[in-house]
Design an enzyme around this catalytic site. Structure first.
Site, PDB file in Angstrom:
ATOM      1  N   ASP A  81      34.142  55.455  49.538  1.00 32.26           N
ATOM      2  CA  ASP A  81      33.548  54.509  48.592  1.00 32.26           C
ATOM      3  C   ASP A  81      32.305  53.853  49.148  1.00 32.26           C
ATOM      4  O   ASP A  81      32.231  53.587  50.339  1.00 32.26           O
ATOM      5  CB  ASP A  81      34.505  53.331  48.347  1.00 32.26           C
ATOM      6  CG  ASP A  81      35.584  53.673  47.381  1.00 32.26           C
ATOM      7  OD1 ASP A  81      35.481  54.730  46.748  1.00 32.26           O
ATOM      8  OD2 ASP A  81      36.523  52.876  47.282  1.00 32.26           O
TER       9      ASP A  81
ATOM     10  N   PRO B  50      33.885  30.149  40.238  1.00 34.14           N
ATOM     11  CA  PRO B  50      32.574  30.414  40.836  1.00 34.14           C
ATOM     12  C   PRO B  50      32.360  29.624  42.131  1.00 34.14           C
ATOM     13  O   PRO B  50      31.431  29.906  42.880  1.00 34.14           O
ATOM     14  CB  PRO B  50      31.576  30.010  39.750  1.00 34.14           C
ATOM     15  CG  PRO B  50      32.353  29.406  38.648  1.00 34.14           C
ATOM     16  CD  PRO B  50      33.802  29.624  38.872  1.00 34.14           C
TER      17      PRO B  50
ATOM     18  N   ARG C 204      43.005  49.999  43.944  1.00 37.41           N
ATOM     19  CA  ARG C 204      42.422  51.247  44.463  1.00 37.41           C
ATOM     20  C   ARG C 204      42.733  51.446  45.937  1.00 37.41           C
ATOM     21  O   ARG C 204      42.677  52.559  46.448  1.00 37.41           O
ATOM     22  CB  ARG C 204      40.903  51.236  44.286  1.00 37.41           C
ATOM     23  CG  ARG C 204      40.449  51.221  42.853  1.00 37.41           C
ATOM     24  CD  ARG C 204      38.934  51.251  42.748  1.00 37.41           C
ATOM     25  NE  ARG C 204      38.393  52.546  43.115  1.00 37.41           N
ATOM     26  CZ  ARG C 204      37.893  52.856  44.272  1.00 37.41           C
ATOM     27  NH1 ARG C 204      37.862  51.970  45.244  1.00 37.41           N
ATOM     28  NH2 ARG C 204      37.426  54.064  44.513  1.00 37.41           N
TER      29      ARG C 204
ATOM     30  N   GLU D 149      35.750  23.543  31.164  1.00 36.33           N
ATOM     31  CA  GLU D 149      34.635  23.243  32.073  1.00 36.33           C
ATOM     32  C   GLU D 149      35.087  23.107  33.517  1.00 36.33           C
ATOM     33  O   GLU D 149      34.308  23.197  34.437  1.00 36.33           O
ATOM     34  CB  GLU D 149      33.933  21.956  31.630  1.00 36.33           C
ATOM     35  CG  GLU D 149      32.787  22.209  30.678  1.00 36.33           C
ATOM     36  CD  GLU D 149      33.218  22.891  29.383  1.00 36.33           C
ATOM     37  OE1 GLU D 149      34.328  22.594  28.901  1.00 36.33           O
ATOM     38  OE2 GLU D 149      32.463  23.726  28.873  1.00 36.33           O
TER      39      GLU D 149
HETATM   40  N1  ADE Z   1      35.273  31.845  36.519  1.00 35.59           N
HETATM   41  C1  ADE Z   1      34.088  31.698  35.893  1.00 35.59           C
HETATM   42  N2  ADE Z   1      33.116  32.349  36.537  1.00 35.59           N
HETATM   43  C2  ADE Z   1      33.691  32.949  37.617  1.00 35.59           C
HETATM   44  C3  ADE Z   1      33.210  33.770  38.670  1.00 35.59           C
HETATM   45  N3  ADE Z   1      31.930  34.106  38.779  1.00 35.59           N
HETATM   46  N4  ADE Z   1      34.098  34.193  39.600  1.00 35.59           N
HETATM   47  C4  ADE Z   1      35.393  33.838  39.513  1.00 35.59           C
HETATM   48  N5  ADE Z   1      35.903  33.065  38.554  1.00 35.59           N
HETATM   49  C5  ADE Z   1      35.068  32.611  37.606  1.00 35.59           C
END
Ligand code: ADE
Length: 238
Positions: free
Chosen positions: A168, A88, A153, A115
């Protein structure tokens, strides 16, 4: 195009690679996905890939040794292709990023779990970090599949229709126009006349206008970046 995916749950990714477009791309030799179980590169009896964090606190941290060993074993040291961590904290995955990445013949995807991951992996092994959106999943496996799907794709020939990816949503910078198929009337709901007219010029104009209308309604932010034609401007000014 070859993806090397490093994960502690290789079986979790398999089912999605065995259906539809991805399965066909693999069968046709356009796509190959090698799933590598990080546990195979552990040297202790319990196949440990995580440990408690220095400094204390909750949660577990993905260890350096198995991740470095796996990636370097498969891809050499330094690795022969980009090594992308799904996290993330990465840059946001968009159609534009998919178009950028399809240019590589090979990509390594490292799926984080627990974590967090030992920062030395991020600093000294990973060359790119990608997030699929501002939310936190339990691991990088689903994000890795999202990346593989969106990129596949775009591989020429992977979609049955050669123009498949061209219209697309996002490919042109606009959202896609509405689609209809038979029957011409369903529960009293019809299909726009123009689509049944056989007038290809009128159909193309209608589709363009519908794309503009949708984008204006749902994603006006996209229109700000979009290079409008004089005809587009005229339509939007109505
Ligand atoms: N691992 C956990 N959440 C994620 C996300 N939103 N994007 C990429 N990898 C992740």
């Amino acid at each position: 195009m070859l993806f090397d995916v490093f994960t502690i749950f290789p079986d979790g990714l398999k089912p999605y690679l065995e259906i539809s477009i991805l399965q066909r791309a693999i069968k046709n030799g356009l796509l190959d996905v090698h799933l590598h179980d990080l546990r195979s590169w552990t040297i202790d009896r319990h196949h440990t890939t995580d440990d408690t964090p220095y400094g204390g606190g909750g949660g577990m941290v993905m260890k350096c040794e198995p991740v470095f060993a796996a990636v370097e074993d498969v891809l050499g040291a330094p690795p022969a292709c980009p090594v992308i961590m799904m996290t993330p904290q990465g840059r946001t995955f968009t159609q534009h990023v998919a178009q950028e990445l399809v240019a590589y013949p090979r990509l390594a995807l490292v799926c984080g779990r627990y974590e967090g991951i030992d920062e030395r992996i991020r600093e000294h092994l990973i060359t790119d970090q990608i997030s699929i959106g501002d939310y936190v999943l339990t691991g990088g496996e689903l994000p890795a599949l999202v990346l593989i799907d969106a990129i596949t794709r775009l591989i020429p020939g992977a979609l049955g229709d050669p123009d498949g990816a061209q219209d697309d949503s996002f490919a042109s910078g606009l959202l896609e126009y509405p689609h209809y198929t038979r029957p011409p009337e369903f529960r009293g709901w019809g299909v726009p006349e123009v689509l049944q007219s056989g007038d290809h010029g009128a159909i193309a104009r209608w589709r363009r206008e519908q794309s503009l209308k949708r984008t204006l309604e749902k994603r006006p932010d996209l229109l700000e970046k979009f290079d409008l034609t004089p005809a587009d401007r005229k339509y939007l000014a109505r």
